[in-house]
Write a protein that holds these residues in place. Sequence first.
Motif: not given
Length: 392
Positions: A173-175, A207-213
Amino acid sequence: MTTHCGYFPNARFLSFMVNSCTYANLLDASVALLSKASQFGCRIEAHAYNKLMRLLIGHGRVNDAVALFERWIDDGVYSPDVCSFNVVIKGVCHVDGLCRVNEVDRGRQVLRRLKRDGVFMPNIVTFTSVISGYCKSGKMEDAMAVYNDMVESGTAPNMVTYNVLINGYGKVGDMGSAVTVYQQMMLLHCPPDVVTFSSLIDGYCRCGQLDDALRIWIEMSRYHIQPNVYTFSIVLHSLCKQNRPEEAVGLLNELNMRSDIAPQAFIYNPVIDVLCKGGKVDEANLIRKGMEEKGCLPDKYTYTILIIGYCMKGKMSEAITVLHKMVETGCTPDNITINCFITCLSKAGMPNEVDHAMFVASGGALSSQKTPPPSIRIPKLVKIMRTNRIFY
């Protein structure tokens, strides 16, 4: 030959005997023969040892492989090559695929000993194996320490090294650190591949950051790199988890247009599930039909999701049709499917359909009759239903 006649084999013949035992999977016999090499005054070629060590590690005997490796070097009857060290270090860093921390530490100790004694200069494979072991164990500080040792030793990291680190940081989880490694990779003109982007996408999704994905997904296309089945699966699962069915269906349609990817049920199931939960069961069933048109057979989860979806909408006849289809294709429903279905039939006030559903689920011949005669009902399934208390 050796005991009664006093004849000692030469290195070539001893290697032949060792290889024969190794190929016959007689690993202890191979070890015993090699242990006599110093007694016979033979210096054995590295490939004989390497093959044996690979098999020992493959059989979970990592400690035996490392102990023999060190003893053979000390006895002076073995001149290890680059492959030898990589076999041992990769072995201790990937024990049973679990990468136990203590074993990875041992791999790092071997690495340090090699550098200290000047026996062998580790190469990119050796360093990356230890880095990978630490990354899979979630020990990212240790992984970066080995990475720094590698750079200081003059060994340039390659795409595999960077991918391992990016994936490791994503898993914990350390993006921020994952992106830093990615940027360093680009600065050093090391071209990314689909694994690089898939690891970044996976990390953001975790991490739940789908928009970044999705941003990384677009960036991948700029490099003319096509997502693979794993990349599609990551994004589809995340879209469905965040209840974004329209985008999931759109991405699934994009996947269906790819002739180079063989779709599998685990990719479709989350989309079918999110549609059913949203009450769009008929649309979900169309996805199932599209699977079959692509040559992808639905699995028991596909059918179970649809059966429960139709039940929740009160469309019991459609649910029964899906159950028939499930059994026709040779897909046996499990207890969860049966329990949910019969509970729904009971709540819908359709007790006469319960026996029929049980009969069909047990693999009974399909016919127009709704309830099979008592003589052909399946006792085993009745016992299952009683055990799970679904009779009312």
